[in-house]
Design a protein around this motif. Structure first.
Motif, PDB file in Angstrom:
ATOM      1  N   UNK A  98      59.774  26.243  46.192  1.00  0.00           N
ATOM      2  CA  UNK A  98      60.489  27.291  45.461  1.00  0.00           C
ATOM      3  C   UNK A  98      59.733  27.784  44.236  1.00  0.00           C
ATOM      4  N   UNK A  99      58.698  27.049  43.782  1.00  0.00           N
ATOM      5  CA  UNK A  99      57.982  27.470  42.577  1.00  0.00           C
ATOM      6  C   UNK A  99      56.588  28.001  42.884  1.00  0.00           C
ATOM      7  N   UNK A 100      56.042  27.679  44.058  1.00  0.00           N
ATOM      8  CA  UNK A 100      54.674  28.085  44.382  1.00  0.00           C
ATOM      9  C   UNK A 100      54.665  29.416  45.118  1.00  0.00           C
ATOM     10  N   UNK A 101      53.706  30.268  44.759  1.00  0.00           N
ATOM     11  CA  UNK A 101      53.633  31.581  45.369  1.00  0.00           C
ATOM     12  C   UNK A 101      52.188  32.058  45.345  1.00  0.00           C
ATOM     13  N   UNK A 102      51.836  32.913  46.273  1.00  0.00           N
ATOM     14  CA  UNK A 102      50.525  33.544  46.276  1.00  0.00           C
ATOM     15  C   UNK A 102      50.585  34.784  45.395  1.00  0.00           C
ATOM     16  N   UNK A 103      49.526  35.003  44.605  1.00  0.00           N
ATOM     17  CA  UNK A 103      49.533  36.136  43.669  1.00  0.00           C
ATOM     18  C   UNK A 103      49.754  37.461  44.374  1.00  0.00           C
ATOM     19  N   UNK A 104      49.296  37.574  45.607  1.00  0.00           N
ATOM     20  CA  UNK A 104      49.445  38.836  46.335  1.00  0.00           C
ATOM     21  C   UNK A 104      50.896  39.143  46.682  1.00  0.00           C
ATOM     22  N   UNK A 105      51.774  38.135  46.549  1.00  0.00           N
ATOM     23  CA  UNK A 105      53.186  38.346  46.876  1.00  0.00           C
ATOM     24  C   UNK A 105      53.954  39.015  45.740  1.00  0.00           C
ATOM     25  N   UNK A 106      53.340  39.058  44.550  1.00  0.00           N
ATOM     26  CA  UNK A 106      54.020  39.646  43.403  1.00  0.00           C
ATOM     27  C   UNK A 106      53.678  41.129  43.257  1.00  0.00           C
ATOM     28  N   UNK A 107      54.603  41.854  42.693  1.00  0.00           N
ATOM     29  CA  UNK A 107      54.369  43.278  42.434  1.00  0.00           C
ATOM     30  C   UNK A 107      53.345  43.435  41.312  1.00  0.00           C
ATOM     31  N   UNK A 108      52.626  44.563  41.289  1.00  0.00           N
ATOM     32  CA  UNK A 108      51.659  44.805  40.208  1.00  0.00           C
ATOM     33  C   UNK A 108      52.343  44.730  38.847  1.00  0.00           C
ATOM     34  N   UNK A 109      51.575  44.301  37.858  1.00  0.00           N
ATOM     35  CA  UNK A 109      52.109  44.234  36.507  1.00  0.00           C
ATOM     36  C   UNK A 109      52.539  42.855  36.073  1.00  0.00           C
ATOM     37  N   UNK A 110      52.370  41.858  36.924  1.00  0.00           N
ATOM     38  CA  UNK A 110      52.753  40.506  36.518  1.00  0.00           C
ATOM     39  C   UNK A 110      51.777  39.994  35.463  1.00  0.00           C
ATOM     40  N   UNK A 111      52.189  38.946  34.742  1.00  0.00           N
ATOM     41  CA  UNK A 111      51.395  38.389  33.657  1.00  0.00           C
ATOM     42  C   UNK A 111      50.860  37.013  34.031  1.00  0.00           C
ATOM     43  N   UNK A 112      49.514  36.850  33.953  1.00  0.00           N
ATOM     44  CA  UNK A 112      48.901  35.534  34.157  1.00  0.00           C
ATOM     45  C   UNK A 112      49.175  34.645  32.944  1.00  0.00           C
ATOM     46  N   UNK A 113      49.507  33.364  33.202  1.00  0.00           N
ATOM     47  CA  UNK A 113      49.695  32.381  32.134  1.00  0.00           C
ATOM     48  C   UNK A 113      48.834  31.161  32.478  1.00  0.00           C
ATOM     49  N   UNK A 114      47.856  30.875  31.643  1.00  0.00           N
ATOM     50  CA  UNK A 114      46.957  29.737  31.852  1.00  0.00           C
ATOM     51  C   UNK A 114      47.523  28.531  31.107  1.00  0.00           C
ATOM     52  N   UNK A 115      47.955  27.498  31.849  1.00  0.00           N
ATOM     53  CA  UNK A 115      48.593  26.335  31.228  1.00  0.00           C
ATOM     54  C   UNK A 115      47.626  25.169  31.047  1.00  0.00           C
ATOM     55  N   UNK A 116      46.340  25.414  31.251  1.00  0.00           N
ATOM     56  CA  UNK A 116      45.365  24.349  31.055  1.00  0.00           C
ATOM     57  C   UNK A 116      45.179  24.046  29.561  1.00  0.00           C
ATOM     58  N   UNK A 117      44.490  22.945  29.286  1.00  0.00           N
ATOM     59  CA  UNK A 117      44.278  22.527  27.896  1.00  0.00           C
ATOM     60  C   UNK A 117      43.244  23.414  27.221  1.00  0.00           C
ATOM     61  N   UNK A 118      43.224  23.432  25.881  1.00  0.00           N
ATOM     62  CA  UNK A 118      42.232  24.244  25.156  1.00  0.00           C
ATOM     63  C   UNK A 118      40.789  23.899  25.520  1.00  0.00           C
ATOM     64  N   UNK A 119      40.500  22.604  25.795  1.00  0.00           N
ATOM     65  CA  UNK A 119      39.133  22.226  26.148  1.00  0.00           C
ATOM     66  C   UNK A 119      38.721  22.828  27.482  1.00  0.00           C
ATOM     67  N   UNK A 120      39.699  23.041  28.362  1.00  0.00           N
ATOM     68  CA  UNK A 120      39.394  23.668  29.648  1.00  0.00           C
ATOM     69  C   UNK A 120      39.248  25.178  29.505  1.00  0.00           C
ATOM     70  N   UNK A 121      40.171  25.798  28.797  1.00  0.00           N
ATOM     71  CA  UNK A 121      40.135  27.261  28.684  1.00  0.00           C
ATOM     72  C   UNK A 121      38.966  27.740  27.832  1.00  0.00           C
ATOM     73  N   UNK A 122      38.393  26.834  27.019  1.00  0.00           N
ATOM     74  CA  UNK A 122      37.229  27.206  26.222  1.00  0.00           C
ATOM     75  C   UNK A 122      36.046  27.581  27.098  1.00  0.00           C
ATOM     76  N   UNK A 123      36.050  27.089  28.335  1.00  0.00           N
ATOM     77  CA  UNK A 123      34.970  27.387  29.273  1.00  0.00           C
ATOM     78  C   UNK A 123      35.199  28.697  30.017  1.00  0.00           C
ATOM     79  N   UNK A 124      36.348  29.338  29.774  1.00  0.00           N
ATOM     80  CA  UNK A 124      36.647  30.606  30.427  1.00  0.00           C
ATOM     81  C   UNK A 124      38.021  30.595  31.060  1.00  0.00           C
ATOM     82  N   UNK A 125      38.585  31.784  31.225  1.00  0.00           N
ATOM     83  CA  UNK A 125      39.899  31.895  31.848  1.00  0.00           C
ATOM     84  C   UNK A 125      40.005  33.239  32.563  1.00  0.00           C
TER      85      UNK A 125
END
Length: 367
Positions: A276-303
């Motif tokens: 019920x929580x997992x979905x493929x990005x292509x299933x959503x309508x345009x305009x959705x917002x990406x949310x990166x929940x990884x740690x700061x040490x991970x996102x420092x390498x790019x997102x």
């Protein structure tokens, strides 16, 4: 355990002149000598994984003259592996890890019979595979495989040398149902799937692999030859930052029911998030917002471009007031486990239009 215990493996064929020269430093050790080296030559060892722990294990067992050495792994060499997986080199990037390992073993010791098994270990192939070997060494990096390996060894009464690493900490032990504790006696239940990050998420001190992997190889050689005291009933914990070892005594749980069959370990470890929580990005309508929940040490390498950076720890702490509620929110992490748990937390807080990327997102996809 007494050093006078029986060796695991019977004495094998006579050593050739080449073997006498190659293994001369072993032969000089009275505790090993020619009989011990012939036991190594007669040994059949299976290594789970050709990665961080598998690299030193495979290298030292091959160098020591283990006669039949097999490795199962379905992964390929990535450039990020080279920081710690010293069995592989730049020329092996993109190649199957077992093929890279086979080449390294040939260069190191062509007298060893090496079997490269490019496959995923599963409940359907573990028992048949393990039955062919005297000893199993688990260098895997996930709980589902660790429980599978342990259960298969318990059913077959095979000794299991086990190790694990994360960040700056490592652990190593010997599990052997019928002779001492098994992995399940020490770790009866897996942690929540999103509670313990993988090395790809949390990082690992590269040299730690060498310390723990070498200890695992040493334990296997002692077990095969009958030398010294084993880690049966003891779990050693190494802190690389403090350069310290401590020993934890462990024992079989008399209340635990013995393992008699293999199960679905992905389900047991809660690796599959709720549908019920997992979905493929292509299933959503345009305009959705990406949310990166990884740690700061991970996102420092790019997102992901346009992504809002909101670590799961902040969501768990209720720090999500800046999130919009009028658009679809698509949360992601590397595996899809932390993002799925974060979705459940946000839905409990009243967010309705929030989902997790099924299967996670590989950072290379946006590099």
């Amino acid at each position: 355990m007494s050093s006078l215990r029986d060796p695991l493996v019977e004495i094998g064929p006579e050593l050739s002149a080449e073997e006498l020269q190659r293994y001369s430093r072993h032969l000089l050790l009275p505790e090993v000598g020619v009989p011990g080296q012939r036991r190594l030559k007669n040994a059949r060892v299976l290594v789970i994984g050709a990665g961080g722990l598998g690299s030193p294990v495979i290298s030292y067992l091959a160098a020591a003259g283990v006669g039949s050495l097999a490795v199962i792994d379905d992964d390929v060499v990535d450039v990020s592996n080279l920081q710690r997986q010293v069995l592989h080199g730049v020329a092996s990037v993109g190649a199957a890890k077992v093929d890279s390992a086979a080449g390294a073993v040939r260069d190191l010791n062509p007298l060893v019979s090496f079997e490269a098994i490019e496959d995923r270990l599963t409940s359907s192939n573990a028992l048949e595979l393990f039955s062919r070997f005297d000893l199993v060494i688990d260098g895997s990096d996930n709980f589902a495989t660790r429980y599978l390996v342990s259960d298969a060894c318990e059913i077959l009464r095979k000794p299991l040398v086990w190790g694990s690493i994360l960040r700056f900490d490592g652990q190593v032990s010997l599990f052997w149902a019928g002779h001492g504790p098994s992995y399940r006696d020490v770790f009866p239940e897996p942690p929540p799937a999103d509670a313990v990050p993988s090395c790809s998420e949390a990082g690992v001190f590269g040299m730690l692999c060498g310390v723990i992997g070498s200890a695992m190889a040493g334990e296997a050689i002692k077990l095969i030859t009958g030398v010294g005291s084993l880690l049966l009933g003891r779990l050693q914990v190494y802190d690389a930052l403090e350069s310290s070892w401590r020993t934890v005594r462990v024992s079989p749980d008399p209340e635990r029911q013995p393992v008699t069959s293999l199960i679905d370990y992905q389900e047991f470890c809660g690796i599959q998030p709720p549908a019920s929580v997992a979905i493929d990005a292509s299933s959503l309508a345009p305009g959705f917002q990406w949310i990166d929940v990884r740690s700061p040490s991970e996102t420092a390498l790019g997102t992901m471009p346009r992504a809002i950076l909101l670590p799961k720890a902040q969501i768990d702490a209720g720090e999500y007031s800046s999130l919009p509620r009028d658009v679809d929110l698509l949360l992601f992490c590397r595996t899809g486990m932390r993002s799925a748990a974060a979705v459940l937390a946000l839905r409990a807080a009243g967010f309705e239009r929030v989902w997790s990327v099924a299967g996670g997102v590989d950072p290379e996809d946006w590099a």
